[in-house]
Design a protein around this motif. Structure first.
Motif, mmCIF file in Angstrom:
data_model
loop_
_atom_site.group_PDB
_atom_site.id
_atom_site.type_symbol
_atom_site.label_atom_id
_atom_site.label_comp_id
_atom_site.label_asym_id
_atom_site.label_seq_id
_atom_site.Cartn_x
_atom_site.Cartn_y
_atom_site.Cartn_z
ATOM 1 N N THR A 251 2.124 -29.221 -5.935
ATOM 2 C CA THR A 251 1.538 -30.241 -6.801
ATOM 3 C C THR A 251 0.885 -29.375 -8.071
ATOM 4 N N GLU A 252 0.776 -29.963 -9.236
ATOM 5 C CA GLU A 252 -0.011 -29.452 -10.451
ATOM 6 C C GLU A 252 -1.220 -28.920 -9.840
ATOM 7 N N ASP A 256 -2.774 -25.094 -10.050
ATOM 8 C CA ASP A 256 -3.948 -24.801 -10.940
ATOM 9 C C ASP A 256 -4.889 -24.203 -10.145
ATOM 10 N N ARG A 268 -1.495 -21.241 -17.573
ATOM 11 C CA ARG A 268 -0.843 -22.477 -16.998
ATOM 12 C C ARG A 268 0.015 -23.134 -17.972
ATOM 13 N N ARG A 272 3.777 -23.983 -16.580
ATOM 14 C CA ARG A 272 4.371 -25.576 -16.658
ATOM 15 C C ARG A 272 5.581 -25.122 -17.479
ATOM 16 N N ASP A 276 7.439 -26.020 -14.092
ATOM 17 C CA ASP A 276 7.040 -27.447 -13.745
ATOM 18 C C ASP A 276 8.533 -28.382 -13.963
ATOM 19 N N ASP A 285 5.567 -33.639 -11.708
ATOM 20 C CA ASP A 285 4.678 -32.375 -11.902
ATOM 21 C C ASP A 285 4.719 -31.733 -10.382
ATOM 22 N N TYR A 287 6.095 -28.399 -8.656
ATOM 23 C CA TYR A 287 6.600 -26.927 -8.771
ATOM 24 C C TYR A 287 7.396 -26.381 -7.578
#
Length: 571
Positions: A251-252, A256, A268, A272, A276, A285, A287
């Motif tokens: 997940t985002e 992160d 980032r 993305r 992403d 979102d 990855y």
């Protein structure tokens, strides 16, 4: 201090015990267990953590790893109920990831050998007098050359032995169940393998009284009619399902956190753009884990890691041999556009070269395309349809598609490059020489499908050629192509990005029955450019007529004749 990244390690215990980089996905254990589905099939793109998650399930549930302490400090260990559940089930785990043989007999032998290796994990059952003599004999007869019916019953029998030994029904974990099927489709032994698997899956997952639950993973959901016709206990989770949406892939928030751990958080935006864009159910979102892990390991160097882990053979062949509509769709996608189509999440392999929507469905399942939105059209039984709008997943996938187009001309790249050079120099004689060489070498490459005809052959070549032009000239030109009524009604327009470059219009035509030779055909192609006034849109953009070149391409079989409007006027 940031943890060490272990590339390619898919063993949960190794990652955890050696404190290597690992994203905590242990709540998948709870989510799956509380769903209580008897047999779960989870379809996700390659390199999305399927193998690692099955490894995690095995280490959590298997009696072999009871009290291992592997899950201490992880989210699932905060749940008292699950601390008590850990290490309490017999687990049978195997993978078909290595079954990539060229023919059925070798594929069957490989599968049987993998089953034999699975049996050897439980050879303690042969000790003392636990098994009856005939059961010991059957146990020892499990081998690479056992008969198909013996193989089909093998995991059911093993489940029964383990049930008696532990007093508990078994969990069965099967990774990459569809790898042999993709190879069978490409290798031409689909029917034989389907017949084998139909019996195997039925005995293992349907008529198995010793099965508690099972999980299968793969890239695609193979059609129920092919191998799952008897499995009415199957829960299917595809890329459009909400279930387990964040259990596979990062997940985002997880990305992160990883970027912060490795001191790359300021990058980032780049991450993305490249990685992403995956979407499972309503969860966006997502990855690709493989790309992120390699990005971290390479200290923030952005490259197409995921697309380089496979030759993309099946996707490449289907696009290469696909109709003009398929190649035109790829052209649109590479321009940042979208494709609208129906989707069938059950992949029917024998229809892949017949049904265009099946190709798009496979590309969605494989992760190359994602669903932007859906639309219901029609309000009657006859007119009702669900239309999906598809787009490329991210920049990394776009790189892969461009590499695929370049591969199409790789064996003839010198001639292709010389043709491009001659086109830019307006050297018609050289264009004729090199395009005939390109045509001779690549016509069969674009038209090696099972359902081609004389009309489709040049059309497929045309579309591949258009894609090649787009890839090679996109820095200097904006390429557009418009089909009016099949091959011979296409025109290519190259609008210069720099006012110093000329605009180019190309019209393709196949020699018709009433045309005596290619000279007449090429003149008709050039006449069509004038009659349809293709240059109007360029002139409207401020490009003077004298800066617009016009070429006719005439085809007869694999022969090509090219003339320019100026050359014809001189004749």
């Amino acid at each position: 201090m940031a943890r060490t990244v272990g590339i390619g390690i898919q063993d949960f215990a190794k990652l955890k015990s050696e404190d290597l980089f690992l994203v905590d996905k242990t709540m998948f254990i709870k989510e799956w267990w509380e769903k209580r589905d008897e047999v779960t099939l989870i379809a996700r793109p390659r390199r999305f953590g399927k193998t690692l998650n099955l490894s995690m399930l095995e280490y959590f549930f298997s009696v072999k790893y009871a009290g291992s302490g592997l899950f201490q400090g992880m989210k699932i260990w905060e749940e008292e109920k699950y601390r008590e559940l850990q290490g309490t089930y017999p687990v049978i785990s195997l993978s078909f990831s290595s079954v990539k043989e060229d023919n059925f007999s070798e594929a069957k032998e490989k599968i049987c050998r993998l089953i034999q290796l699975t049996y050897q994990k439980f050879d303690f059952l042969l000790e003392e007098d636990f098994l009856k003599e005939y059961e010991k004999e059957a146990f020892l007869n499990v081998s690479a050359d056992m008969k198909a019916y013996e193989a089909s019953l093998s995991l059911r029998l093993l489940s029964g032995y383990l049930y008696r030994y532990y007093g508990k029904k078994v969990l069965i974990l099967l990774d990459e169940y569809d790898t042999p099927m993709q190879e069978a489709y490409s290798g031409g032994y689909w029917k034989e393998l389907v017949s084998f698997f139909r019996s195997f899956f039925n005995a293992t997952f349907k008529d198995n009284p010793y099965l508690d639950r099972a999980v299968m993973t793969g890239i695609t959901r193979v059609s129920k009619e092919s191998i799952f016709s008897d499995l009415n206990n199957l829960k299917v989770v595809t890329t459009t399902s909400d279930l387990y949406a964040d259990a596979f892939g990062f997940t985002e928030e997880e990305v992160d956190a990883a970027l912060k751990e490795y001191g790359l958080f300021e990058r980032r935006g780049e991450v993305r753009r490249w990685y992403d864009g995956f979407k499972f159910g309503d969860r966006s979102d997502i990855y690709n884990p493989w790309s992120i892990i390699n990005y971290l390991d390479n200290k923030g160097k952005a490259e197409p890691y995921w697309v380089n882990t496979s030759s993309n053979t099946l996707i490449g062949v289907l696009i290469q041999q696909g109709t003009g509509n398929v190649k035109e769709g790829i052209e649109t996608l590479l321009k940042g556009g979208t494709v609208q189509t129906e989707l069938e999440e059950q992949i029917v392999y024998y229809q892949l070269d017949l049904d265009e929507s099946a190709i798009w469905s496979l590309m969605v399942a494989s992760g190359y395309l994602k669903v932007r939105d859906t639309e219901i059209r029609g309000d009657s039984i006859r007119s009702w349809e669900k239309i999906y709008t598809l787009e490329t997943t991210n920049f990394e996938v776009e790189v892969m598609l461009r590499q695929m187009v370049r591969y199409w001309f790789a064996s003839n790249m010198a001639n292709y490059n010389e043709f491009i050079r001659a086109l830019l120099l307006d050297d018609v004689d050289a264009m004729n020489v090199y395009m005939n060489r390109v045509s001779l070498a690549t016509f069969s490459f674009f038209d090696s499908g099972n359902h081609s005809d004389d009309r489709s052959e040049p059309e497929r070549f045309y579309h591949g050629f258009v894609l090649g032009l787009m890839i090679d000239l996109e820095d200097r030109y904006i390429l557009t192509s418009n089909r009016e009524s099949g091959f011979g009604r296409y025109d290519i327009m190259l609008e210069p990005r720099n006012s110093k470059d000329p605009a180019i219009i190309i019209e393709f035509k196949v020699q018709g029955r009433r045309e005596s030779d290619l000279t007449e055909t090429v003149k008709n192609a050039l006449r069509q450019i004038e009659e349809k006034q293709y240059e109007v849109s360029l002139v409207a953009k401020g490009i003077p007529s004298e800066r617009i070149r016009k070429y006719g391409f005439a085809f007869q079989g694999k022969r090509v004749m090219i003339e320019s409007a100026d050359t014809v006027r001189e004749l």
